[in-house]
Design an enzyme around this catalytic site. Structure first.
Site, short mmCIF file in Angstrom:
data_model
loop_
_atom_site.label_atom_id
_atom_site.label_comp_id
_atom_site.label_asym_id
_atom_site.label_seq_id
_atom_site.Cartn_x
_atom_site.Cartn_y
_atom_site.Cartn_z
N ARG A 45 -13.70 18.17 -15.79
CA ARG A 45 -13.28 18.46 -17.16
C ARG A 45 -12.64 17.21 -17.73
O ARG A 45 -11.81 16.56 -17.09
CB ARG A 45 -12.28 19.62 -17.17
N GLU A 53 0.85 -1.18 0.00
CA GLU A 53 0.00 0.00 0.00
C GLU A 53 0.89 1.23 0.00
O GLU A 53 1.70 1.41 0.89
CB GLU A 53 -0.91 -0.03 1.24
N ASP A 83 1.41 7.87 3.60
CA ASP A 83 2.52 8.79 3.82
C ASP A 83 2.20 9.74 4.97
O ASP A 83 3.01 9.92 5.87
CB ASP A 83 2.80 9.59 2.54
#
Length: 95
Positions: free
Chosen positions: A67, A20, A26
């Protein structure tokens, strides 16, 4: 990670390895640990947390805009761009 798994783990017919790596591990594992053991100062930790939150907000904004040209933008790419801006604008490094 680079080596194939052993032919067979005892009692396991199909061995599985899970790796992972994410901005969440982190932040909530590696960076938090660095702070808790004293490798990050309180100011550095606060800056890191602000940076992490900023990237997640930016990613969410991209997702909401929907978008077509932005749909494939990964958070890692945004992190790389942020690091480049930091080197250029904060560290004054252009190499």
């Amino acid at each position: 990670m680079l080596e194939p798994p052993p032919e067979r783990f005892p009692g396991t017919p199909h061995p599985v390895r899970v790796f992972e790596r994410s901005v969440y591990s982190d932040r909530y594992v590696f960076a938090k640990n660095l702070f808790e053991v004293g490798h990050l100062q309180p100011l550095e930790w606060a800056i890191y947390q602000d940076w992490h939150s900023f990237l997640l907000r930016c990613r969410e904004r991209l997702r909401r805009r929907a978008r077509s040209e932005e749909l494939g933008i990964q958070l890692g790419y945004l992190q790389q761009l942020h690091a480049q801006h930091e080197r250029w604008l904060v560290e004054k490094t252009t190499e």
